[in-house]
Scaffold this motif. Structure first.
Motif, PDB file in Angstrom:
ATOM      1  N   THR A   6       0.804  -1.215   0.000  1.00 50.16           N
ATOM      2  CA  THR A   6       0.000   0.000   0.000  1.00 50.16           C
ATOM      3  C   THR A   6       0.841   1.271   0.000  1.00 50.16           C
ATOM      4  O   THR A   6       0.415   2.306  -0.525  1.00 50.16           O
ATOM      5  CB  THR A   6      -0.958  -0.003   1.207  1.00 50.16           C
ATOM      6  N   SER A   7       2.050   1.236   0.555  1.00 48.18           N
ATOM      7  CA  SER A   7       2.898   2.433   0.585  1.00 48.18           C
ATOM      8  C   SER A   7       3.379   2.837  -0.801  1.00 48.18           C
ATOM      9  O   SER A   7       3.794   3.982  -1.010  1.00 48.18           O
ATOM     10  CB  SER A   7       4.101   2.207   1.508  1.00 48.18           C
ATOM     11  N   PHE A 130      13.122   9.202   8.151  1.00 51.55           N
ATOM     12  CA  PHE A 130      12.721   9.830   6.889  1.00 51.55           C
ATOM     13  C   PHE A 130      11.514   9.119   6.271  1.00 51.55           C
ATOM     14  O   PHE A 130      10.737   9.720   5.527  1.00 51.55           O
ATOM     15  CB  PHE A 130      13.895   9.828   5.906  1.00 51.55           C
ATOM     16  N   VAL A 131      11.335   7.839   6.603  1.00 50.05           N
ATOM     17  CA  VAL A 131      10.197   7.082   6.074  1.00 50.05           C
ATOM     18  C   VAL A 131       8.887   7.765   6.450  1.00 50.05           C
ATOM     19  O   VAL A 131       7.951   7.851   5.643  1.00 50.05           O
ATOM     20  CB  VAL A 131      10.219   5.635   6.600  1.00 50.05           C
ATOM     21  N   LYS A 139       0.151   4.431   7.025  1.00 49.97           N
ATOM     22  CA  LYS A 139       0.948   3.558   6.166  1.00 49.97           C
ATOM     23  C   LYS A 139       2.368   3.353   6.686  1.00 49.97           C
ATOM     24  O   LYS A 139       3.175   2.691   6.045  1.00 49.97           O
ATOM     25  CB  LYS A 139       1.019   4.142   4.745  1.00 49.97           C
ATOM     26  N   LEU A 140       2.674   3.920   7.857  1.00 46.19           N
ATOM     27  CA  LEU A 140       4.056   3.886   8.345  1.00 46.19           C
ATOM     28  C   LEU A 140       4.523   2.466   8.652  1.00 46.19           C
ATOM     29  O   LEU A 140       5.631   2.072   8.276  1.00 46.19           O
ATOM     30  CB  LEU A 140       4.198   4.766   9.592  1.00 46.19           C
ATOM     31  N   ARG A 279       0.619  -7.183   8.148  1.00 42.35           N
ATOM     32  CA  ARG A 279       0.114  -7.369   9.511  1.00 42.35           C
ATOM     33  C   ARG A 279      -0.528  -6.106  10.077  1.00 42.35           C
ATOM     34  O   ARG A 279      -1.421  -6.168  10.899  1.00 42.35           O
ATOM     35  CB  ARG A 279       1.258  -7.841  10.405  1.00 42.35           C
ATOM     36  N   GLY A 280      -0.074  -4.942   9.706  1.00 40.93           N
ATOM     37  CA  GLY A 280      -0.640  -3.709  10.244  1.00 40.93           C
ATOM     38  C   GLY A 280       0.031  -3.310  11.549  1.00 40.93           C
ATOM     39  O   GLY A 280       1.251  -3.315  11.661  1.00 40.93           O
ATOM     40  N   GLU A 281      -0.771  -2.962  12.545  1.00 38.23           N
ATOM     41  CA  GLU A 281      -0.256  -2.460  13.819  1.00 38.23           C
ATOM     42  C   GLU A 281       0.634  -3.505  14.505  1.00 38.23           C
ATOM     43  O   GLU A 281       0.220  -4.643  14.732  1.00 38.23           O
ATOM     44  CB  GLU A 281      -1.421  -2.114  14.743  1.00 38.23           C
TER      45      GLU A 281
END
Length: 432
Positions: A6-7, A130-131, A139-140, A279-281
């Motif tokens: 997704t990123s 920086f990401v 989306k991090l 996985r997400g969180e």
């Protein structure tokens, strides 16, 4: 777009990812070539020399962490990365030139390793934080996992290519290919649209270093993650040393077989990174279970009687290790206030990579005295004791509740009450 990627809907992240991927392949080629140079060309298979050069590369992470984090929070991170990547290109070119001219000495390799360690210590917190400037917060975690996928895809490709190049053309030309790959990440940084970045507020004035240390000191949830990562990085993640020793001393293999080991391990690491991206969180449960899996798989690798079984054991080892690291990295970034994120990530990287100067020489000495297998076995032993201590600590904390539900599918639940501090209030954590 698949949830795994997704990123990639963010243009800046796509470009940065592409440049970093090529650079990661070169980085792993350079690491394998450097290790092979030290182990077989400049010494007579000295595990101690290999441990020293590895330690020198990571010593600056431990020493410079507070200043590197302050730099990452004080100056634009894209500008920092442009400078550090250019300096890494120059130093890598110097090493390649010395080897190609047959003028390299062990002392020169030590000096270049230390210099590159200083540059990388400044580069890393800026790169990690920086990401968050290229993707929105939701989306991090995905972007962090994809960065790990890029790094480990590089490890999947780089060591194997390096082994073939060393066998066919020598270490000097292999190191020179690494130099060329730095150009890709520099071009990617230059192509980013600065207007689309989400820059964190820059810090000004004195006391920035103290503020970052104070923030971590008041966050026991982050401290626990850093402790686990420290033990993993210090005693468990010295694969530069351990796989080289197992390949050459225990199984009597050449550069091609040594390079293949890194690629085989990266199969598990790349799989873990892609799974983490879906996985997400990130959760504490995943971190603890992955470290338990790492303990078991590395113990199996240490006991493997043949090269083939050793290589096979590296797949779950890479899977467990990368799952733990990706989860820990995302936990720290997501639970840290953006104003101090650079300093906290610098401390995180110091804890993780700064332990290598302590662990690598010890691992090298163990290899000299007790043999190659013990260089791996020390990792699961240290990790097992640490996991027991952390679970005991979690159970005894007043702000932590541990419960066990005996159902069809029994499960343990760990719930932490939020810890307040003067900068931010972290979200409550539940690991199931």
């Amino acid at each position: 777009m698949s949830p795994t990627f997704t990123s990639f809907t963010e243009r800046n992240y796509r470009i940065f990812y592409a440049g970093s991927f090529v650079s990661n392949v070169g980085t792993w080629m350079g690491r394998v070539a450097q290790d092979w140079l030290v182990l077989t060309e400049l010494t007579d298979h000295s595990s101690q020399a290999l441990g020293i050069v590895t330690g020198l590369q990571f010593l600056p992470f431990l020493v410079l962490a507070p200043w590197a984090g302050a730099i990452a929070d004080r100056f634009p991170r894209r500008r920092i990365l442009l400078v550090t990547q250019a300096l890494l290109l120059v130093t890598s070119l110097l090493l390649a030139g010395l080897v190609l001219l047959d003028a390299a000495t062990l002392g020169q390799v030590y000096a270049i390793a230390l210099l590159q360690g200083v540059i990388t210590a400044i580069d890393n917190p800026a790169r990690q934080s920086f990401v968050s400037e290229m993707v929105p917060r939701e989306k991090l975690a995905n972007a962090v996992a994809l960065n790990s996928a890029s790094f480990n895809a590089g490890r999947l490709i780089g060591p194997g290519v390096a082994g073939l190049m060393i066998a066919g053309y020598g270490t000097g030309w292999t190191l020179l290919v690494n130099v060329a790959t730095f150009v890709f990440v520099l071009v990617a940084l230059a192509l980013l649209r600065t207007g689309e970045l989400i820059p964190a507020p820059l810090t000004r004035g004195k006391g920035a270093i103290r503020e970052g240390i104070h923030y971590v000191r008041n966050r026991p949830d982050i401290q626990v993650v850093m402790l686990l990562v420290f033990v993993l990085g210090t005693f468990g993640m010295n694969f530069q040393v351990t796989t080289a020793l197992m390949a050459t001393q225990e199984f009597h293999k050449g550069p091609t077989e040594y390079g293949v080991l890194g690629s085989i391990m990266a199969i598990g690491s790349l799989t873990a990174a892609l799974l983490s991206a879906r996985r997400g969180e990130p959760r504490l449960r995943v971190l603890l279970l992955s470290l338990a899996g790492f303990t078991l798989s590395t113990a199996a690798a240490a006991l493997a009687p043949t090269y083939e079984l050793f290589a096979l054991a590296l797949v779950p080892t890479g899977l467990a290790a990368l799952t733990a690291l990706t989860t820990a990295n995302a936990m720290v970034q997501l639970r840290t206030d953006p104003l101090v994120r650079g300093r906290v990530m610098a401390l995180y990287m110091a804890i993780f990579m700064g332990g290598t100067p302590i662990g690598a020489p010890i691992i090298g000495w163990i290899g000299e005295v007790w043999g190659a297998r013990w260089t791996i076995a020390i990792g699961p032993i240290a990790m097992a004791f640490t996991l027991v201590a952390v679970m005991w600590w979690i159970a005894r904390q007043q702000n932590v509740r541990v419960s066990y539900e005996s159902q069809r599918s029994p499960r343990i639940t760990i719930e932490a009450v939020p810890v307040r501090d003067t900068v931010t209030e972290p979200a409550p954590e539940a690991a199931r």
